[in-house]
Structure formats: structure tokens, C-alpha cells
Design a protein around this motif. Structure first.
Motif, PDB file in Angstrom:
ATOM      1  N   ASP A  89       0.668  -1.241  -0.020  1.00  0.00           N
ATOM      2  CA  ASP A  89       0.191   0.290  -0.123  1.00  0.00           C
ATOM      3  C   ASP A  89       0.754   0.741  -0.009  1.00  0.00           C
ATOM      4  OD1 ASP A  89      -2.853  -1.495   0.379  1.00  0.00           O
ATOM      5  OD2 ASP A  89      -2.560  -1.805   2.174  1.00  0.00           O
ATOM      6  N   GLU A  90       1.852   0.930   0.868  1.00  0.00           N
ATOM      7  CA  GLU A  90       3.030   2.283   0.871  1.00  0.00           C
ATOM      8  C   GLU A  90       3.817   2.348  -0.161  1.00  0.00           C
ATOM      9  OE1 GLU A  90       5.265   2.785   4.274  1.00  0.00           O
ATOM     10  OE2 GLU A  90       3.459   2.178   6.044  1.00  0.00           O
ATOM     11  N   MET A  91       3.824   1.550  -1.196  1.00  0.00           N
ATOM     12  CA  MET A  91       4.912   1.602  -1.799  1.00  0.00           C
ATOM     13  C   MET A  91       4.495   2.324  -3.106  1.00  0.00           C
ATOM     14  SD  MET A  91       6.829  -2.006  -2.009  1.00  0.00           S
ATOM     15  CE  MET A  91       8.235  -2.137  -3.182  1.00  0.00           C
ATOM     16  N   LEU A  92       2.392   1.813  -3.751  1.00  0.00           N
ATOM     17  CA  LEU A  92       1.437   2.165  -4.541  1.00  0.00           C
ATOM     18  C   LEU A  92       1.341   3.693  -4.234  1.00  0.00           C
ATOM     19  CD1 LEU A  92      -1.262  -0.427  -4.847  1.00  0.00           C
ATOM     20  CD2 LEU A  92       0.981  -0.255  -6.521  1.00  0.00           C
ATOM     21  N   GLU A  93       1.350   5.121  -3.152  1.00  0.00           N
ATOM     22  CA  GLU A  93       1.374   5.442  -2.696  1.00  0.00           C
ATOM     23  C   GLU A  93       2.694   6.243  -3.278  1.00  0.00           C
ATOM     24  OE1 GLU A  93      -0.455   9.493  -1.388  1.00  0.00           O
ATOM     25  OE2 GLU A  93      -1.103   7.421  -2.423  1.00  0.00           O
ATOM     26  N   ILE A  94       3.663   5.929  -2.642  1.00  0.00           N
ATOM     27  CA  ILE A  94       4.802   6.358  -3.466  1.00  0.00           C
ATOM     28  C   ILE A  94       5.437   6.346  -4.525  1.00  0.00           C
ATOM     29  CG2 ILE A  94       8.252   5.832  -3.380  1.00  0.00           C
ATOM     30  CD1 ILE A  94       7.168   4.770   0.037  1.00  0.00           C
ATOM     31  N   ILE A  95       4.743   5.275  -5.442  1.00  0.00           N
ATOM     32  CA  ILE A  95       5.247   5.510  -6.964  1.00  0.00           C
ATOM     33  C   ILE A  95       4.253   6.300  -7.656  1.00  0.00           C
ATOM     34  CG2 ILE A  95       4.936   4.100  -8.852  1.00  0.00           C
ATOM     35  CD1 ILE A  95       5.530   1.859  -7.394  1.00  0.00           C
ATOM     36  N   ARG A  96       2.941   6.318  -7.181  1.00  0.00           N
ATOM     37  CA  ARG A  96       1.656   7.355  -7.183  1.00  0.00           C
ATOM     38  C   ARG A  96       2.848   8.765  -7.226  1.00  0.00           C
ATOM     39  NH1 ARG A  96      -1.361  11.231  -5.956  1.00  0.00           N
ATOM     40  NH2 ARG A  96      -0.767  10.840  -3.648  1.00  0.00           N
ATOM     41  N   LEU A  97       3.253   9.437  -5.859  1.00  0.00           N
ATOM     42  CA  LEU A  97       3.829  10.800  -5.797  1.00  0.00           C
ATOM     43  C   LEU A  97       4.913  11.093  -6.727  1.00  0.00           C
ATOM     44  CD1 LEU A  97       4.203  10.791  -1.953  1.00  0.00           C
ATOM     45  CD2 LEU A  97       2.330  11.960  -3.609  1.00  0.00           C
ATOM     46  N   LEU A  98       6.344  10.084  -7.204  1.00  0.00           N
ATOM     47  CA  LEU A  98       7.205   9.962  -7.707  1.00  0.00           C
ATOM     48  C   LEU A  98       7.132  10.533  -9.415  1.00  0.00           C
ATOM     49  CD1 LEU A  98       9.682   7.650  -5.635  1.00  0.00           C
ATOM     50  CD2 LEU A  98       9.418  10.288  -5.793  1.00  0.00           C
ATOM     51  N   HIS A  99       6.067   9.817  -9.671  1.00  0.00           N
ATOM     52  CA  HIS A  99       5.801  10.290 -11.135  1.00  0.00           C
ATOM     53  C   HIS A  99       4.859  11.660 -11.320  1.00  0.00           C
ATOM     54  CE1 HIS A  99       6.084   5.285 -12.218  1.00  0.00           C
ATOM     55  NE2 HIS A  99       6.929   6.111 -12.070  1.00  0.00           N
ATOM     56  N   GLN A 100       4.628  11.959 -10.453  1.00  0.00           N
ATOM     57  CA  GLN A 100       4.383  13.758 -10.648  1.00  0.00           C
ATOM     58  C   GLN A 100       4.987  14.144 -11.046  1.00  0.00           C
ATOM     59  OE1 GLN A 100       2.598  15.135  -7.058  1.00  0.00           O
ATOM     60  NE2 GLN A 100       0.800  13.358  -7.195  1.00  0.00           N
ATOM     61  N   GLY A 101       6.441  14.312 -11.102  1.00  0.00           N
ATOM     62  CA  GLY A 101       7.093  14.753 -11.414  1.00  0.00           C
ATOM     63  C   GLY A 101       8.066  15.851 -10.854  1.00  0.00           C
ATOM     64  N   GLY A 102       6.706  16.959  -9.495  1.00  0.00           N
ATOM     65  CA  GLY A 102       7.565  17.602  -9.132  1.00  0.00           C
ATOM     66  C   GLY A 102       8.783  16.834  -7.811  1.00  0.00           C
ATOM     67  N   ASN A 103       8.005  18.711  -6.670  1.00  0.00           N
ATOM     68  CA  ASN A 103       8.945  18.322  -5.363  1.00  0.00           C
ATOM     69  C   ASN A 103       7.811  16.906  -4.168  1.00  0.00           C
ATOM     70  OD1 ASN A 103      11.298  19.369  -6.223  1.00  0.00           O
ATOM     71  ND2 ASN A 103      11.092  20.905  -5.322  1.00  0.00           N
ATOM     72  N   VAL A 104       8.159  15.628  -3.711  1.00  0.00           N
ATOM     73  CA  VAL A 104       7.836  15.496  -3.212  1.00  0.00           C
ATOM     74  C   VAL A 104       7.844  14.412  -2.151  1.00  0.00           C
ATOM     75  CG1 VAL A 104       6.012  14.364  -5.044  1.00  0.00           C
ATOM     76  CG2 VAL A 104       7.818  13.157  -4.646  1.00  0.00           C
ATOM     77  N   GLU A 105       7.263  14.675  -0.610  1.00  0.00           N
ATOM     78  CA  GLU A 105       7.394  13.387   0.556  1.00  0.00           C
ATOM     79  C   GLU A 105       6.894  12.672   0.903  1.00  0.00           C
ATOM     80  OE1 GLU A 105       8.109  15.785   3.702  1.00  0.00           O
ATOM     81  OE2 GLU A 105       8.017  18.006   2.819  1.00  0.00           O
ATOM     82  N   TYR A 106       7.007  11.055   1.389  1.00  0.00           N
ATOM     83  CA  TYR A 106       6.234  10.974   2.166  1.00  0.00           C
ATOM     84  C   TYR A 106       6.668   9.826   3.435  1.00  0.00           C
ATOM     85  CZ  TYR A 106       3.520   6.256   2.260  1.00  0.00           C
ATOM     86  OH  TYR A 106       2.325   5.457   2.974  1.00  0.00           O
ATOM     87  N   HIS A 107       5.265   9.733   4.585  1.00  0.00           N
ATOM     88  CA  HIS A 107       6.325   9.582   5.819  1.00  0.00           C
ATOM     89  C   HIS A 107       5.213   8.460   6.405  1.00  0.00           C
ATOM     90  CE1 HIS A 107       9.180  12.625   6.083  1.00  0.00           C
ATOM     91  NE2 HIS A 107       8.006  13.292   5.638  1.00  0.00           N
ATOM     92  N   GLY A 108       5.552   7.603   5.539  1.00  0.00           N
ATOM     93  CA  GLY A 108       5.005   5.914   6.400  1.00  0.00           C
ATOM     94  C   GLY A 108       5.285   5.339   7.726  1.00  0.00           C
ATOM     95  N   LYS A 109       4.803   4.685   7.623  1.00  0.00           N
ATOM     96  CA  LYS A 109       4.954   3.477   8.347  1.00  0.00           C
ATOM     97  C   LYS A 109       6.653   3.033   8.269  1.00  0.00           C
ATOM     98  CE  LYS A 109       3.815  -0.245  11.942  1.00  0.00           C
ATOM     99  NZ  LYS A 109       2.493  -1.434  12.420  1.00  0.00           N
ATOM    100  N   HIS A 110       6.307   1.857   6.971  1.00  0.00           N
ATOM    101  CA  HIS A 110       7.528   1.742   6.574  1.00  0.00           C
ATOM    102  C   HIS A 110       8.327   2.080   5.499  1.00  0.00           C
ATOM    103  CE1 HIS A 110       5.828  -2.541   7.892  1.00  0.00           C
ATOM    104  NE2 HIS A 110       4.406  -1.943   7.538  1.00  0.00           N
ATOM    105  N   TYR A 111       7.562   3.397   5.545  1.00  0.00           N
ATOM    106  CA  TYR A 111       8.974   3.654   3.863  1.00  0.00           C
ATOM    107  C   TYR A 111       9.294   5.528   4.778  1.00  0.00           C
ATOM    108  CZ  TYR A 111       9.340  -0.487   1.403  1.00  0.00           C
ATOM    109  OH  TYR A 111       8.796  -1.179   0.964  1.00  0.00           O
ATOM    110  N   THR A 112      10.386   6.310   4.111  1.00  0.00           N
ATOM    111  CA  THR A 112      10.403   7.717   4.175  1.00  0.00           C
ATOM    112  C   THR A 112      10.488   8.396   3.322  1.00  0.00           C
ATOM    113  OG1 THR A 112      10.601   7.561   7.167  1.00  0.00           O
ATOM    114  CG2 THR A 112      10.769   9.014   5.935  1.00  0.00           C
ATOM    115  N   LEU A 113       9.766   9.104   2.508  1.00  0.00           N
ATOM    116  CA  LEU A 113      10.828   9.807   1.048  1.00  0.00           C
ATOM    117  C   LEU A 113      11.312  11.610   1.515  1.00  0.00           C
ATOM    118  CD1 LEU A 113      11.374   8.683  -1.418  1.00  0.00           C
ATOM    119  CD2 LEU A 113       9.547   9.640  -2.913  1.00  0.00           C
ATOM    120  N   PRO A 114      12.326  11.364   1.433  1.00  0.00           N
ATOM    121  CA  PRO A 114      12.621  13.345   2.033  1.00  0.00           C
ATOM    122  C   PRO A 114      12.506  14.219   0.576  1.00  0.00           C
ATOM    123  CG  PRO A 114      14.602  11.571   1.455  1.00  0.00           C
ATOM    124  CD  PRO A 114      13.428  11.074   1.680  1.00  0.00           C
ATOM    125  N   PRO A 115      12.027  14.978   0.323  1.00  0.00           N
ATOM    126  CA  PRO A 115      11.897  15.923  -0.408  1.00  0.00           C
ATOM    127  C   PRO A 115      12.743  14.681  -1.488  1.00  0.00           C
ATOM    128  CG  PRO A 115      11.789  17.146   1.300  1.00  0.00           C
ATOM    129  CD  PRO A 115      12.061  16.187   1.587  1.00  0.00           C
TER     130      PRO A 115
END
Length: 296
Positions: A133-159
Motif C-alpha cells: 500500500d505504501e509503495m503504491l503511494e510512493i510510486i504515484r507521488l514520484l511519477h508526478q514529476g515535482g518535489n514530493v515527500e512521504y512519511h509512512g510506517k514502513h517507508y520515508t521519502l525525503p523531499p
């Protein structure tokens, strides 16, 4: 594998909608009887017999390559075991494949069934669903092409940002028939189901479509009609490929796509391209063209 490019070109000409392919990194020689689609828990290949271990190409490289030889076909792993991988690496590979395939790549995902494969790469088996579930959200965010970040239970993505990205979101199709898998599919672009008897498929699809209606309604209540504006795909495969009446029954049930089993699963582990061409041409005439005429 050496026949795949010609198979894809032929499928493109004959009117097939796409090509699907399985996904495994390796095949452990020994594993528990946990295959989901057989009565004894064993898959349709024998680890003791190399001739019955199918060659699994990397799904994203394969899709990008076959797209260069075709003009219409879509390409989808059925299914990609996402929790085996790192989400950022998958986002990069998927974005690159979709970019060079002119958006003809579909992300068909599942949580996986082969525990030994997870252990081999050090991926946690017990959290695979939550991580998916978290991976699908990270992929969706990164495919937007702009600056993104993610903070979940299993994964953290800095800007950060990723390029190149697809010109539109890669469709996500979710496999599995557990309650959680159906709920996950209801919030995605579609569902993938394989190896069903008709009587077993009907309640699953009805449950799925009910969950989809609930998801659309909740989405509209929260932030508009984002889900309602999408065509929801139901990709279901029966144990035996149906005749034209059976295909109409599938369509009436709400199924939008199906496929026949490839040669390997019909006890033909290896065959010439000429053999494949003959069966594909007959299928196109007797099924694809005939169904189109019957429903015109």
C-alpha cells in the motif's frame, strides 16, 4: 524469449489488446506448498525439472522492448510482486518503461505467494501487504514529476523529484481475492483475477463492484469525483476459456477483459513460432473477430 518480439508484432496485427507475463526473480529449488491456484499447493512447474521452469524476463525491460516493436498493445505483469522490491527503484524502472512505451504499460501488482523468494532478497514477508500500500503511494507521488515527500510506517521519502515520468499516471491493477486485496483493487484502476470456475467468480466480482461503489461514494464525499471519472477494469480469467456465449456472460457480469492461457500452461512448454502463429491466428478469427461481430 527469442520469439517474444515476433509474437508481440503478430498480436498487434491480429487485434489482441495486450500481452501479460509473470514475475519471479528466481525459482527456489525447495519451497512450501503455498501456490494459490492449485488444489495441492504446487504451481504448474516442477523445480526438479528445468524444462518446466519458465523464463521470466524483467517485466519493465520486457515491456519497453516489446513496445518498440508494436503500436497498440499494452503490456502488464500478471502480477508484479511489488513488496519484493524497493519502491523508489520500482518507480524509476516503471517510469522509464512507461515513458519509452508511450504510456502502454500497466502496473499489475500482487503481494506475492512465494515466501522463500522474499527471504532470498531479505524482504519482510509479514508486512508485505502494508508495504505494498505504501509503495503504491510512493510510486504515484514520484511519477508526478515535482518535489514530493512521504512519511509512512514502513517507508520515508525525503523531499525529492524524479524524471523522466510518464505523461499520465500508469494504471494500477491489483490481483488477489482476499478482502484486503479486493478493497485495495476497488481504490485502484482495476482488479486481476485468474483461474476461476464461473460459480466462484460471480460472487467475487459482485463483491468487488460493491466495494468499488463504496469507494467512489466515499471519494466523492471527501474530495470530489476523482474515482468516479475513471473507467474501472475487471480482468478475470476462467479455468477454461469460454465460448462466445460465455464471453457475453462475463461482460454482463462486469468483466472488461480476459485472456486465454498461453501454450506453456497447455502442456506445451516449448514450441516453434509457426505453431504459435497458427494458434494466435485461429484465436483472432474464432474469438476476437467473432465476439466483435456478435456484439456490434
Amino acid at each position: 524469449p527469442e520469439q517474444l518480439i515476433e509474437v508481440a508484432r503478430l498480436a498487434d496485427r491480429l487485434g489482441f489488446a495486450g500481452i501479460t507475463y509473470g514475475d519471479h526473480l528466481v525459482k527456489p529449488v525447495a519451497y512450501a506448498q503455498t501456490y494459490l491456484y492449485s488444489e495441492d499447493g504446487r504451481p504448474p512447474w516442477d523445480p526438479k525439472d528445468p524444462a518446466w521452469t519458465p523464463p521470466y524476463a524483467d517485466p519493465w525491460i520486457l515491456g519497453a522492448v516489446l513496445a518498440q516493436a508494436t503500436t497498440r498493445l499494452r503490456f502488464m505483469p500478471y502480477v508484479y510482486v511489488l513488496p519484493l522490491r524497493d519502491p523508489v527503484m520500482v518507480a524509476k524502472q516503471l517510469a522509464t518503461a512507461a515513458f519509452f512505451a508511450q504510456d502502454r504499460i500497466v502496473l499489475g501488482v500482487g503481494s506475492g505467494w512465494l515466501k522463500e523468494e522474499f527471504e532470498l532478497v531479505g524482504a519482510d514477508w509479514g508486512t508485505r501487504g502494508a508495504r505494498l500500500d505504501e509503495m503504491l503511494e510512493i510510486i504515484r507521488l514520484l511519477h508526478q514529476g515535482g518535489n514530493v515527500e512521504y512519511h509512512g510506517k514502513h517507508y520515508t521519502l525525503p523531499p525529492c523529484r524524479m524524471r523522466p515520468v510518464p505523461s499520465r499516471p500508469v494504471p494500477v491493477m491489483v490481483g488477489g481475492h482476499s478482502d484486503r486485496a479486493l478493497q485495495r483493487a476497488a481504490h485502484a484502476d482495476g482488479w486481476l483475477g485468474v483461474d476461476y470456475a464461473w460459480d466462484d467468480l460471480v460472487p467475487v466480482v459482485r463483491r468487488l463492484l460493491g466495494l468499488r461503489e463504496d469507494a467512489v461514494r466515499r471519494e466523492e464525499d471527501r474530495r470530489g469525483a476523482a474515482l468516479a471519472g475513471k473507467r474501472f477494469q475487471v480482468f478475470a480469467v476462467l479455468k477454461q476459456f469460454p465460448d462466445l456465449d460465455g464471453l457475453r456472460r462475463l461482460a454482463d457480469l462486469g468483466v472488461t477483459a480476459t485472456q486465454d492461457y498461453a501454450w506453456f500452461y497447455k502442456d506445451v512448454p516449448s514450441s516453434s513460432f509457426e505453431h504459435k502463429r497458427g494458434t494466435m491466428e485461429r484465436f483472432a478469427e474464432e474469438t476476437i473477430d467473432a465476439f466483435a461481430r456478435a456484439t456490434a
